[in-house]
Scaffold this motif. Sequence first.
Motif, PDB file in Angstrom:
ATOM      1  N   ALA A 115     -11.922  -2.624  -3.869  1.00 25.20           N
ATOM      2  CA  ALA A 115     -12.270  -1.991  -2.599  1.00 25.20           C
ATOM      3  C   ALA A 115     -13.775  -1.782  -2.653  1.00 25.20           C
ATOM      4  O   ALA A 115     -14.267  -0.886  -3.345  1.00 25.20           O
ATOM      5  CB  ALA A 115     -11.545  -0.664  -2.435  1.00 25.20           C
ATOM      6  N   ASP A 165      -8.981   4.981   5.901  1.00 29.34           N
ATOM      7  CA  ASP A 165      -8.400   3.673   5.601  1.00 29.34           C
ATOM      8  C   ASP A 165      -9.270   2.933   4.595  1.00 29.34           C
ATOM      9  O   ASP A 165     -10.459   2.689   4.848  1.00 29.34           O
ATOM     10  CB  ASP A 165      -8.261   2.831   6.875  1.00 29.34           C
ATOM     11  CG  ASP A 165      -7.136   3.315   7.772  1.00 29.34           C
ATOM     12  OD1 ASP A 165      -6.230   3.999   7.265  1.00 29.34           O
ATOM     13  OD2 ASP A 165      -7.159   3.014   8.985  1.00 29.34           O
ATOM     14  N   VAL A 166      -8.673   2.594   3.458  1.00 29.67           N
ATOM     15  CA  VAL A 166      -9.375   1.871   2.401  1.00 29.67           C
ATOM     16  C   VAL A 166      -8.836   0.442   2.364  1.00 29.67           C
ATOM     17  O   VAL A 166      -7.634   0.229   2.178  1.00 29.67           O
ATOM     18  CB  VAL A 166      -9.169   2.545   1.037  1.00 29.67           C
ATOM     19  CG1 VAL A 166      -9.825   1.715  -0.074  1.00 29.67           C
ATOM     20  CG2 VAL A 166      -9.731   3.962   1.049  1.00 29.67           C
ATOM     21  N   THR A 167      -9.701  -0.535   2.561  1.00 28.36           N
ATOM     22  CA  THR A 167      -9.299  -1.940   2.506  1.00 28.36           C
ATOM     23  C   THR A 167      -9.319  -2.413   1.054  1.00 28.36           C
ATOM     24  O   THR A 167     -10.351  -2.349   0.386  1.00 28.36           O
ATOM     25  CB  THR A 167     -10.233  -2.814   3.355  1.00 28.36           C
ATOM     26  OG1 THR A 167     -10.194  -2.360   4.709  1.00 28.36           O
ATOM     27  CG2 THR A 167      -9.816  -4.269   3.305  1.00 28.36           C
ATOM     28  N   VAL A 168      -8.177  -2.864   0.589  1.00 27.35           N
ATOM     29  CA  VAL A 168      -8.013  -3.314  -0.796  1.00 27.35           C
ATOM     30  C   VAL A 168      -7.647  -4.790  -0.774  1.00 27.35           C
ATOM     31  O   VAL A 168      -6.840  -5.232   0.046  1.00 27.35           O
ATOM     32  CB  VAL A 168      -6.913  -2.501  -1.509  1.00 27.35           C
ATOM     33  CG1 VAL A 168      -6.704  -2.996  -2.932  1.00 27.35           C
ATOM     34  CG2 VAL A 168      -7.264  -1.021  -1.515  1.00 27.35           C
ATOM     35  N   SER A 169      -8.230  -5.564  -1.669  1.00 26.05           N
ATOM     36  CA  SER A 169      -7.971  -7.002  -1.651  1.00 26.05           C
ATOM     37  C   SER A 169      -7.922  -7.580  -3.054  1.00 26.05           C
ATOM     38  O   SER A 169      -8.464  -7.014  -4.017  1.00 26.05           O
ATOM     39  CB  SER A 169      -9.045  -7.727  -0.830  1.00 26.05           C
ATOM     40  OG  SER A 169     -10.325  -7.529  -1.401  1.00 26.05           O
ATOM     41  N   PRO A 181       0.813  -1.218   0.000  1.00 24.22           N
ATOM     42  CA  PRO A 181       0.000   0.000   0.000  1.00 24.22           C
ATOM     43  C   PRO A 181       0.846   1.267   0.000  1.00 24.22           C
ATOM     44  O   PRO A 181       1.929   1.304   0.605  1.00 24.22           O
ATOM     45  CB  PRO A 181      -0.789  -0.130   1.303  1.00 24.22           C
ATOM     46  CG  PRO A 181       0.119  -0.884   2.215  1.00 24.22           C
ATOM     47  CD  PRO A 181       0.918  -1.827   1.347  1.00 24.22           C
ATOM     48  N   THR A 227      -4.769  -8.940   1.252  1.00 25.43           N
ATOM     49  CA  THR A 227      -5.527  -7.761   1.686  1.00 25.43           C
ATOM     50  C   THR A 227      -4.549  -6.748   2.272  1.00 25.43           C
ATOM     51  O   THR A 227      -3.567  -7.108   2.917  1.00 25.43           O
ATOM     52  CB  THR A 227      -6.568  -8.127   2.752  1.00 25.43           C
ATOM     53  OG1 THR A 227      -7.484  -9.081   2.207  1.00 25.43           O
ATOM     54  CG2 THR A 227      -7.356  -6.904   3.200  1.00 25.43           C
ATOM     55  N   ALA A 228      -4.817  -5.469   2.039  1.00 20.46           N
ATOM     56  CA  ALA A 228      -3.982  -4.401   2.601  1.00 20.46           C
ATOM     57  C   ALA A 228      -4.851  -3.198   2.882  1.00 20.46           C
ATOM     58  O   ALA A 228      -5.933  -3.029   2.302  1.00 20.46           O
ATOM     59  CB  ALA A 228      -2.852  -4.036   1.651  1.00 20.46           C
ATOM     60  N   THR A 229      -4.379  -2.354   3.780  1.00 19.73           N
ATOM     61  CA  THR A 229      -5.048  -1.097   4.087  1.00 19.73           C
ATOM     62  C   THR A 229      -4.286   0.031   3.417  1.00 19.73           C
ATOM     63  O   THR A 229      -3.095   0.244   3.694  1.00 19.73           O
ATOM     64  CB  THR A 229      -5.101  -0.853   5.602  1.00 19.73           C
ATOM     65  OG1 THR A 229      -5.853  -1.899   6.215  1.00 19.73           O
ATOM     66  CG2 THR A 229      -5.768   0.485   5.909  1.00 19.73           C
ATOM     67  N   CYS A 230      -4.957   0.741   2.524  1.00 17.44           N
ATOM     68  CA  CYS A 230      -4.352   1.871   1.821  1.00 17.44           C
ATOM     69  C   CYS A 230      -4.894   3.165   2.435  1.00 17.44           C
ATOM     70  O   CYS A 230      -6.062   3.503   2.234  1.00 17.44           O
ATOM     71  CB  CYS A 230      -4.689   1.826   0.338  1.00 17.44           C
ATOM     72  SG  CYS A 230      -3.998   0.404  -0.536  1.00 17.44           S
TER      73      CYS A 230
END
Length: 334
Positions: free
Chosen positions: A89, A116-120, A35, A125-128
Amino acid sequence: MTGIKRLVLRAAAAVERAVERVFFRGDLTRLVIEPYHGYATPEHLIARGRVLALRASERAPGGGSRLANARQMLRLFATHEVADVTVSAGDVTAVSDAEGYFTLLLPRDGRTGWIDVTVSTGDATATCPVLVADPAAQLMVVSDIDDTMMRTGAYSTLRNLWTSFTGSVESREVFGDGVELMRMLHADGRNPVYFVSSSPWNFHDFLDDVFARAGLPVAPKFLKDYGFGKDQFITASHGSHKGDAVDRLMAANPDLPVVLIGDTGQHDAHIYADAAIRHPGRVLHVVLRTTVDGLDTDDRLQIERLGAVNVPVSVSTDYRDALARLAVAVRPAA
């Protein structure tokens, strides 16, 4: 693309693959999302990151030798980028490009601060984190990094490479008055800060660690892609990269004047003068830290151009003048 450029591109790509073969330690079958700090426009949250193959954690201990530091820095480039991966997201999706980068545009929905945007993608999965400017912001700051916030010798290619590849998080020198200036302008988070540099994206986490240790604000960074694809050789020049980032941030924060901070080693005066002319009335102040070579003829000409459009300039070997002159621009919160 010319025949010579194609040959150079193939050679550079071969070097990149060789570095990956020597230094990459990981699992090519497993993906991770790296991220980056994102930013916001009036309409969107812009979440950014990169899809990579999972690599082993090889964090060097602090205070290592120059050789150990150099090996560790080379490992930052030993990434296996993964293209054509769909990341999501919520209902918003994007596809990673040839170097693994992706950008997601999500509705802003009136939110402010760090979002915080959760991207997967699959099991990854990561928090951007995305920065949305405070409605009470009085200005924004766009700052260079090399020889502006920390000493690198970017005005000399050999000096820059030596500093970049033999230093560590603990050894990199961040200018104390640069931290003081940035904290004053940041105003406890009320005014957004952005960093623009020609450093590669592979340095993103390293720079985060250096900045955190020095006490610089957490901020979105606009770095450069130095990857080699079949139709790509490096990227835009330092000037166009930085100028494009300034334009993008002006559009993202249309109601905020900007303080532009740089140095005299990489034509920042020229880049900022051009930006002030493209965006009349938007540049509040330009701050230039002089390098060992001081001001050259072009620097003086660009400072005159800035004066002609009523943009004040602080130029010195330190930031004392800038601190004094810009203190009045940062009013106490209501």
